[in-house]
Structures are given as structure tokens and as C-alpha cells.
Design an enzyme around this catalytic site. Sequence first.
Site, mmCIF file in Angstrom:
data_model
loop_
_atom_site.group_PDB
_atom_site.id
_atom_site.type_symbol
_atom_site.label_atom_id
_atom_site.label_comp_id
_atom_site.label_asym_id
_atom_site.label_seq_id
_atom_site.Cartn_x
_atom_site.Cartn_y
_atom_site.Cartn_z
ATOM 1 N N HIS A 118 -13.732 5.215 31.419
ATOM 2 C CA HIS A 118 -12.388 5.752 31.628
ATOM 3 C C HIS A 118 -11.415 5.347 30.519
ATOM 4 O O HIS A 118 -10.284 4.963 30.807
ATOM 5 C CB HIS A 118 -11.819 5.261 32.970
ATOM 6 C CG HIS A 118 -12.597 5.677 34.167
ATOM 7 N ND1 HIS A 118 -12.439 5.075 35.407
ATOM 8 C CD2 HIS A 118 -13.539 6.647 34.343
ATOM 9 C CE1 HIS A 118 -13.254 5.643 36.283
ATOM 10 N NE2 HIS A 118 -13.938 6.596 35.652
ATOM 11 N N PRO A 119 -11.771 5.417 29.252
ATOM 12 C CA PRO A 119 -10.812 5.006 28.217
ATOM 13 C C PRO A 119 -9.641 5.978 28.123
ATOM 14 O O PRO A 119 -9.830 7.193 28.107
ATOM 15 C CB PRO A 119 -11.655 5.021 26.934
ATOM 16 C CG PRO A 119 -12.734 6.024 27.200
ATOM 17 C CD PRO A 119 -13.046 5.883 28.664
#
Length: 539
Positions: free
Chosen positions: A475-476
Site C-alpha cells: 500500500h505505498p
Amino acid sequence: MNTEIEEFGVYDYVIVGAGSAGCVLANRLSADPDVKVLLLEAGGPDDWIWFHVPVGYLYCMGDPRADWAFKTEPEAGLGGRALNYPRGKALGGCSSINGMIYMRGQAADYDGWRQLGLSGWGWDDVLPYFIRSEDHVDGASDLHGGGGELRVERQRLSWEILEAVREAAAAAGVPKTDDFNRGDNFGGGYFQVTQKSGWRWSASTAFLKPVRYRRNLRIETGAQAEQVVIEQGRATGLIARIGGRRVRAKASGEVILAAGAIGSPQLLQLSGVGPGALLQSLGIETLLDRPAVGGNLQDHLQIRCAYRVEGVSTLNTRSASLFGKAMIGLEYAALRSGPMAMAPSQLGLFAYSDPSVASPDLEWHVQPLSLDKFGDPLDAFDAVTMSVCNLRPESRGEVMIASADPTQPPQIRPNYLSTPGDRLTAARGIRFTRKIMAQEPLQQYQPNEFKPGLECETDDELADAAGRIGTTIFHPVGTVRMGTDADAPLDGELRVNGVAGLRVVDGSAMPRITSGNTHAPIVMMAEKASDLIRAARRA
């Protein structure tokens, strides 16, 4: 190497990246037949079977036809480990290889964005955009859409151990819920997924394929973006490499970067927009000294607590034999259900790490299996994995180019567990996991913790253990953030401050990470961006 640059035409909009955001943008902007849209994707078409069978993520991650196969730099908070950092590389981007979980986050996330000065980004503002694109299995309601492009369904499977975990979580104070997407995701329930009848429903399938033959939409795969052309303070086009040719596509309207939290800051820096000292050290002319481009990297670190169980079937043993594998294949072929139809995580839990926390800050992805990391073999015994993550990490990392060569990967430093608050939340997450696993509904299965291990007891021991078993949950976000402060790379309409005609529309634009999985919020952001872009054209 061929250095000549061929002209590639003039378009109203040039979009870089055909991922979750780029597919939405291409669909919405090309709906106007008078607008010419060019969509560039560095990867190939999504015509491999494993892009469409839900369990295919296991085969896509690490495969160069599907994944950029990035790695982080060694992480001090993880005991010096470097992590594999998958990012989608095909039409659909990460939505073609992700966990398919449809999760909006919490109303407080977006109200927090609004409180940062980003008007128009509160929960009440963005909810209509979530609804617009959604085709929910239960149809339209006040909180869900019916008839949109993005299909959202319930999972087509059942596991006895997962239901027991849900009951145990309820006994530990986490109430049951049947919908995480109402704005308050506190509770335990089964994730809803972007699937249709047992097939993955990626952004490409949902938004791009229905419009791919529009005469005013040109889609190019195998197109590696090299540089945004910026002239006299305005983005006028893009240089890319397509099939061994270097080409320049001109944009009479806007260049829109939708290359993700890694690709978008990388391309800005290659184009001379970023930390001036870094760019100069690599021989790149600094057009706009923006130290914040590439900073503010946020990600969810999943702490993969694992428990051996007895007397119940899990995927570990169900898939261990040739007969078991054959039955799994037959179940999918006949019914489009079972393990081949399942997301990597099926059961979700959201809870508070401490009574002082205003909204749930822990999320569990519960899986009827155990392994060190995705891509590794399953363990030989029955087990359940309780992956817990801090939804709102304080730690901030960065994405910085290491070369002026656009084919070279940037350096990725998430900086996990780098603050005392993140270490404390990690320790609390493991303790809460133990509390759930000790509840009566699970005792018939004799859960026995083997990760991180009961020898870890103090806060420091648990935080250190979290660093040993933690890994990214993919989930960057945040590396080209919106903001109202002088350092913000983007304004509240996703425009690059200091460069006209240039926007960034993807997870990198989030000022703060959302409290959950990130695909649905990125689709929402692209829906809103398409309205902003069309309004600017009319002005």
C-alpha cells in the site's frame, strides 16, 4: 542506442500509467468525442490467464511480465532486511495483481484531508465518487453504487477456521459487521472483493476494455516514459520509448502522471522536478527544486503472526497432495469458487490499539494458511495467519532515483518502525492478536503461536519481533502529496505546484494513507480528478 526523437502526435491529454487511476481517467476523459487521449503503459497487455484467475497473484508477483519487481533498500526497522516490493506492470497496473479487496477506509481519513486545508476531499465530498464507479452485488443504496464499472462481490468460499476467528474476535470485543465501507470499519467480517462471478475485475477489465475501441483513445503498451517535457514552466508533452523508438507525444491540454507511488515521483525527478541537490548529483537539470517530491512515503507493514491449529482443514494441507490440488482445480472449473477464487486474505478485522485512539488503527488480514511470504511454499501443517498492521503509521520514507537512466529502479526506503509510536502500536497489535486467539471459540483447534513466538513479551521484544516477521502489504502512497503548505508538490486539485498543465493522479497524491486497502480510494481519486480536469477544460 537510437537517440533520435520521433513525433508521436498531438493529444489533449497524455496519461502515463494504465493502472487503477489511469484506466479510470482514460475512460472518463475520452467520453468526450472531441477530446484526444493517449494512454501509455510500460507493461504489456493483460492477456495472461493469471491476470484474471483470482489466485493468479501468486504467479504474477515476481514475474517480469506482470511485476516491476522492485526491492526496498535494507530496512533498519526490519533488522536490515530488504523486501520485495511488487508493483503491477501491465494494463490494469496493481489492480491486475493485487488482493482484490474493496476497502474505502474511514470517513475520518478524508475528513482529516479536508482539515489539512484540502477542501473538496472530505468524506461527504468523496462518497459520491466511490458510489459512481461501483457495481455492488446488492445494488444501489445510500452508500453503494449499482451499475458502475467496478464490480464488487462477496467472496465465493467458506473456511471453518475463519468463522471461528470471527467469533473469537467478537468475544474479544470486535463486533461482527457485514460491510466495512460505510465510513466506520470497526468490526470483523469478510472482505468484499473486486470480482465478477469468480473472476478478477481489474481496472482494465472494468474501465478500459469497454472503451478501448473509441476512435479518440489511443492505448500504447510497452511504452516506457522517460521525461515530461517542460517548456517555460508548462508541461507540453512526454518523451517515451516504444518498441526501441524514442517518441515525443505533445499535450495541448495536460500531461497526467498515474504511474503510482513509485513511478510518478521517479518520472518527476527524471524530468527535473524534485530535490535539486539529488538531481544535480546525477547530471539532471533542476527545473523546479522540490525536496518533497519522493518524500512522505507511507505504507502498511503487515506483522504476520501465525498459529498452528489442530482438527480443522486449512489450505496448507488441502493443497499439499495432487488429489487436493485436483479437487481445488475442479471446484474452480465447475463453480468458480474455492481456493482458486479467493483473495489472498478473506477475513478482516478492524479494532482500536488503545482506548485513546479516535478511530480503529489496527487491521487484520486473516488467512487459512501460513508461509514466510507470498511466493514461498505453504507450511506442511495446518495453520492460520493473523496479519496485523498499523493503519496510520507515523514513519515516513522516500523514493529517490539513483540514476538518470529511466530504466533503472529508484531507491525505495519505507523506513518502517522508525518511530516509538509505530513500535508501540506494533507491540499492541501482537498483544491484541494473542487476546483474540485465546478466546473460547478457537480453543477446540488448540492454536499454538509459532510467529513471533511466546518468548517475546515486553514492548521492545514484540516490536523487534514485528521487524523480523513484518513485510509490506503493498500500500505505498504519499510520495507526491497534495497540500496547502509551501512544500507540497501538489495543490488540492492534484496540479503540480510550479508547473502548468501537469497533474499527478494516483496513490502518490494522498497526503496521509487511508485506513485500509488502497485500490478503491485510488479509483475514487481518479473519478474526482476526471471532473476537475474536465472543469478546467471548460473554464
